[in-house]
Design a protein around this motif. Sequence first.
Motif, PDB file in Angstrom:
ATOM      1  N   ASN A  41       0.874  -1.263   0.215  1.00  8.52           N
ATOM      2  CA  ASN A  41      -0.612  -0.176   0.319  1.00  8.52           C
ATOM      3  C   ASN A  41       0.841   1.378   0.294  1.00  8.52           C
ATOM      4  OD1 ASN A  41      -1.846  -1.122   0.011  1.00  8.52           O
ATOM      5  ND2 ASN A  41      -2.136  -1.186   2.107  1.00  8.52           N
ATOM      6  N   ILE A  42       2.357   1.186   0.729  1.00 10.71           N
ATOM      7  CA  ILE A  42       2.612   2.259   0.271  1.00 10.71           C
ATOM      8  C   ILE A  42       4.227   2.274   0.058  1.00 10.71           C
ATOM      9  CG2 ILE A  42       1.751   3.154   2.338  1.00 10.71           C
ATOM     10  CD1 ILE A  42       4.288   1.838   4.278  1.00 10.71           C
ATOM     11  N   GLU A  43       4.942   1.084  -0.848  1.00  8.04           N
ATOM     12  CA  GLU A  43       6.292   0.790  -1.404  1.00  8.04           C
ATOM     13  C   GLU A  43       5.360   2.164  -2.963  1.00  8.04           C
ATOM     14  OE1 GLU A  43       5.614  -2.982  -3.261  1.00  8.04           O
ATOM     15  OE2 GLU A  43       4.069  -2.551  -5.205  1.00  8.04           O
ATOM     16  N   HIS A  44       4.915   2.687  -3.049  1.00  2.00           N
ATOM     17  CA  HIS A  44       5.210   3.986  -4.225  1.00  2.00           C
ATOM     18  C   HIS A  44       5.649   4.705  -3.626  1.00  2.00           C
ATOM     19  CE1 HIS A  44       1.307   4.492  -2.744  1.00  2.00           C
ATOM     20  NE2 HIS A  44       0.941   5.538  -2.864  1.00  2.00           N
ATOM     21  N   LEU A  45       5.422   4.963  -1.920  1.00  2.00           N
ATOM     22  CA  LEU A  45       6.006   6.122  -1.005  1.00  2.00           C
ATOM     23  C   LEU A  45       7.746   6.205  -0.729  1.00  2.00           C
ATOM     24  CD1 LEU A  45       2.908   6.587   1.036  1.00  2.00           C
ATOM     25  CD2 LEU A  45       3.318   7.934  -1.052  1.00  2.00           C
ATOM     26  N   PHE A  46       8.604   5.047  -0.480  1.00  2.00           N
ATOM     27  CA  PHE A  46       9.933   4.651  -0.053  1.00  2.00           C
ATOM     28  C   PHE A  46      10.604   5.375  -1.470  1.00  2.00           C
ATOM     29  CE2 PHE A  46       8.122   0.335   0.997  1.00  2.00           C
ATOM     30  CZ  PHE A  46       7.942   0.685   2.397  1.00  2.00           C
ATOM     31  N   LYS A  47      10.226   6.220  -1.956  1.00  2.00           N
ATOM     32  CA  LYS A  47      11.229   6.760  -3.301  1.00  2.00           C
ATOM     33  C   LYS A  47      10.702   8.193  -2.859  1.00  2.00           C
ATOM     34  CE  LYS A  47       8.213   6.904  -7.890  1.00  2.00           C
ATOM     35  NZ  LYS A  47       7.081   6.644  -6.648  1.00  2.00           N
ATOM     36  N   GLU A  48       9.661   8.530  -2.575  1.00  2.00           N
ATOM     37  CA  GLU A  48       9.894   9.502  -1.673  1.00  2.00           C
ATOM     38  C   GLU A  48      10.595  10.476  -0.675  1.00  2.00           C
ATOM     39  OE1 GLU A  48       7.763  12.386  -2.955  1.00  2.00           O
ATOM     40  OE2 GLU A  48       6.261  10.573  -4.548  1.00  2.00           O
ATOM     41  N   LYS A  49      11.562  11.465  -1.142  1.00  2.00           N
ATOM     42  CA  LYS A  49      12.217  12.251  -0.393  1.00  2.00           C
ATOM     43  C   LYS A  49      11.901  11.979   1.268  1.00  2.00           C
ATOM     44  CE  LYS A  49      12.726  16.714  -1.697  1.00  2.00           C
ATOM     45  NZ  LYS A  49      11.476  16.724  -2.579  1.00  2.00           N
ATOM     46  N   ASN A  50      10.339  12.684   1.819  1.00  2.00           N
ATOM     47  CA  ASN A  50       9.767  13.171   2.387  1.00  2.00           C
ATOM     48  C   ASN A  50       8.851  12.420   3.226  1.00  2.00           C
ATOM     49  OD1 ASN A  50      10.885  16.114   2.121  1.00  2.00           O
ATOM     50  ND2 ASN A  50       9.247  16.470   0.548  1.00  2.00           N
ATOM     51  N   PHE A  51       9.270  10.892   2.863  1.00  2.00           N
ATOM     52  CA  PHE A  51       8.427   9.795   3.961  1.00  2.00           C
ATOM     53  C   PHE A  51       9.575   9.289   5.004  1.00  2.00           C
ATOM     54  CE2 PHE A  51       6.500   5.178   3.504  1.00  2.00           C
ATOM     55  CZ  PHE A  51       5.636   6.022   4.082  1.00  2.00           C
ATOM     56  N   GLU A  52       8.943   8.473   5.095  1.00  2.00           N
ATOM     57  CA  GLU A  52      10.076   7.324   6.417  1.00  2.00           C
ATOM     58  C   GLU A  52       9.035   6.480   6.891  1.00  2.00           C
ATOM     59  OE1 GLU A  52      12.217   9.122   9.472  1.00  2.00           O
ATOM     60  OE2 GLU A  52      13.479  10.066   8.350  1.00  2.00           O
ATOM     61  N   PHE A  53       9.752   5.673   7.201  1.00  2.00           N
ATOM     62  CA  PHE A  53       8.742   4.363   6.909  1.00  2.00           C
ATOM     63  C   PHE A  53       9.343   3.802   8.892  1.00  2.00           C
ATOM     64  CE2 PHE A  53       7.594  -0.010   7.601  1.00  2.00           C
ATOM     65  CZ  PHE A  53       5.659  -0.069   8.001  1.00  2.00           C
ATOM     66  N   TYR A  54       8.993   2.887  10.074  1.00  2.70           N
ATOM     67  CA  TYR A  54       9.010   2.766  11.095  1.00  2.70           C
ATOM     68  C   TYR A  54       7.920   1.199  10.725  1.00  2.70           C
ATOM     69  CZ  TYR A  54      12.058   7.073  12.338  1.00  2.70           C
ATOM     70  OH  TYR A  54      12.197   7.766  13.035  1.00  2.70           O
ATOM     71  N   HIS A  55       8.631   0.578  11.259  1.00  6.09           N
ATOM     72  CA  HIS A  55       8.029  -0.511  10.911  1.00  6.09           C
ATOM     73  C   HIS A  55       8.175  -1.360  12.843  1.00  6.09           C
ATOM     74  CE1 HIS A  55       8.278  -5.474  10.842  1.00  6.09           C
ATOM     75  NE2 HIS A  55       6.658  -5.307  11.053  1.00  6.09           N
ATOM     76  N   HIS A  56       6.795  -0.861  13.170  1.00  7.59           N
ATOM     77  CA  HIS A  56       7.226  -0.544  15.310  1.00  7.59           C
ATOM     78  C   HIS A  56       5.315  -1.199  15.177  1.00  7.59           C
ATOM     79  CE1 HIS A  56       8.037   0.139  19.060  1.00  7.59           C
ATOM     80  NE2 HIS A  56       7.351   1.147  18.837  1.00  7.59           N
ATOM     81  N   ASP A  57       5.545  -1.773  16.665  1.00  9.08           N
ATOM     82  CA  ASP A  57       3.919  -1.627  17.236  1.00  9.08           C
ATOM     83  C   ASP A  57       3.845  -0.301  17.680  1.00  9.08           C
ATOM     84  OD1 ASP A  57       1.894  -2.589  18.644  1.00  9.08           O
ATOM     85  OD2 ASP A  57       2.778  -4.253  19.189  1.00  9.08           O
ATOM     86  N   VAL A  58       2.990   0.119  18.049  1.00  6.93           N
ATOM     87  CA  VAL A  58       2.816   1.058  19.284  1.00  6.93           C
ATOM     88  C   VAL A  58       2.617   0.604  20.244  1.00  6.93           C
ATOM     89  CG1 VAL A  58       2.158   3.104  17.002  1.00  6.93           C
ATOM     90  CG2 VAL A  58      -0.163   1.912  17.732  1.00  6.93           C
ATOM     91  N   SER A  59       2.217  -0.162  20.599  1.00  9.87           N
ATOM     92  CA  SER A  59       1.130  -0.754  21.945  1.00  9.87           C
ATOM     93  C   SER A  59       2.902  -0.561  22.668  1.00  9.87           C
ATOM     94  CB  SER A  59       0.982  -2.098  22.022  1.00  9.87           C
ATOM     95  OG  SER A  59      -0.223  -1.970  21.332  1.00  9.87           O
ATOM     96  N   LYS A  60       4.398  -0.767  22.128  1.00  9.65           N
ATOM     97  CA  LYS A  60       5.191  -0.865  22.520  1.00  9.65           C
ATOM     98  C   LYS A  60       5.829   0.675  22.873  1.00  9.65           C
ATOM     99  CE  LYS A  60       6.565  -5.432  21.730  1.00  9.65           C
ATOM    100  NZ  LYS A  60       7.241  -5.702  20.776  1.00  9.65           N
ATOM    101  N   PHE A  61       6.501   1.161  23.312  1.00  9.83           N
ATOM    102  CA  PHE A  61       7.244   2.664  23.636  1.00  9.83           C
ATOM    103  C   PHE A  61       7.232   3.114  22.449  1.00  9.83           C
ATOM    104  CE2 PHE A  61      10.666   5.355  24.667  1.00  9.83           C
ATOM    105  CZ  PHE A  61      10.023   7.103  24.604  1.00  9.83           C
ATOM    106  N   VAL A  62       6.586   4.305  22.483  1.00  9.77           N
ATOM    107  CA  VAL A  62       7.400   5.013  20.652  1.00  9.77           C
ATOM    108  C   VAL A  62       8.470   6.286  20.904  1.00  9.77           C
ATOM    109  CG1 VAL A  62       6.513   6.141  18.933  1.00  9.77           C
ATOM    110  CG2 VAL A  62       4.097   4.859  20.089  1.00  9.77           C
ATOM    111  N   PHE A  63       9.320   5.967  19.620  1.00 10.37           N
ATOM    112  CA  PHE A  63       9.903   7.225  20.225  1.00 10.37           C
ATOM    113  C   PHE A  63      10.372   7.418  18.331  1.00 10.37           C
ATOM    114  CE2 PHE A  63      14.447   8.541  19.010  1.00 10.37           C
ATOM    115  CZ  PHE A  63      14.628   9.342  19.906  1.00 10.37           C
ATOM    116  N   VAL A  64      10.136   8.749  17.491  1.00 12.62           N
ATOM    117  CA  VAL A  64      10.422   9.995  16.572  1.00 12.62           C
ATOM    118  C   VAL A  64      11.553  10.207  17.305  1.00 12.62           C
ATOM    119  CG1 VAL A  64       9.038  10.534  14.907  1.00 12.62           C
ATOM    120  CG2 VAL A  64       8.387   8.721  16.371  1.00 12.62           C
ATOM    121  N   PRO A  65      11.995  11.347  16.996  1.00 10.70           N
ATOM    122  CA  PRO A  65      13.374  11.822  17.022  1.00 10.70           C
ATOM    123  C   PRO A  65      13.049  12.870  16.312  1.00 10.70           C
ATOM    124  CG  PRO A  65      14.041   9.892  15.475  1.00 10.70           C
ATOM    125  CD  PRO A  65      12.791   9.633  15.840  1.00 10.70           C
TER     126      PRO A  65
END
Length: 322
Positions: A41-65
């Motif tokens: 659903n988002i593979e077309h966005l991986f080439k975008e310089k203004n997109f990052e993806f985190y593989h993470h479960d938000v039920s665990k502590f969430v950190f975004v720098p």
Amino acid sequence: MKRVLITGAAGFLGSHLCDRFLKEGYFVIGMDNLITGDLKNIEHLFKEKNFEFYHHDVSKFVFVPGQLDYILHFASPASPIDYLKIPIQTLKVGSLGTHNLLGLARVKNARILVASTSEVYGDPLVHPQHEDYWGHVNPIGPRGVYDEAKRFQEAITMAYHTFHGVETRIVRIFNTYGPRMRLNDGRVLPAFIGQALRGEDLTIFGDGSQTRSFCYVDDLVEGIYRLLLSDYHLPVNIGNPDEITIRDFAEEIIRLTGTNQKVVNHPLPQDDPKQRQPDITRAREVLGWEPGIDRSEGLRRTYEYFRGLSPEELRNSAHRFA
């Protein structure tokens, strides 16, 4: 450049929100544990310089720098097939996940919008459903894991707003459809289209007199975008008030697909809502929003998307509707 975190980014709604915010000039951070989401659903966005993806479960502590201006919390199973299969995870993402993201919003001084649902109204005794109706929900029934997770999510969101002064928004989403829905997610629209494409009879639960109101995804995303940028912190229904019975909807799908399937009846699941129609007065007055894409056009676009799936994808979805 403003930065937005979108959880559930690889899901149906989350992926469309990523598209919209990138189009609006935001730096988008997508987050998903991929339990029900799909990287396609988002593979077309991986080439975008203004997109990052985190593989993470938000039920665990969430950190975004770094800086964070907005958070959209859309991580959750949303189909009965999913949340009956993973009930504990469903409860955790609505409770622990929401708590973690509200804490992140507080630390980052970010505005957060949480995705609630028309299911907070349960099997409603008020029709159409307006935001001041408190609902008719069975907390220990099979759907309770989803319904109560979302009701708790609303409660803790309002608590963070009133106690900590966090900028919060709550959207109550009614039935939504469009490209990138999972054909095998068990909801009525992809179920019907999948059955039609495979040449199977269309399955109706109960006598088909129960009603739903279907909103095309582009309209929903527009409503969410307006709500996020508004000054309104109370829940807002976003959906299409054009109500239809499930039996009539099945006939619409048969006409759309040009197939000749029969409609067969199965027993109605426990606590399945008999009526579902949003009162969108608040959205009209506060956001100047109402849906603009009628069901015939939205269904045409959605059908074209599903017709493009491979024969293998069609076959693999069949067992989920048994």
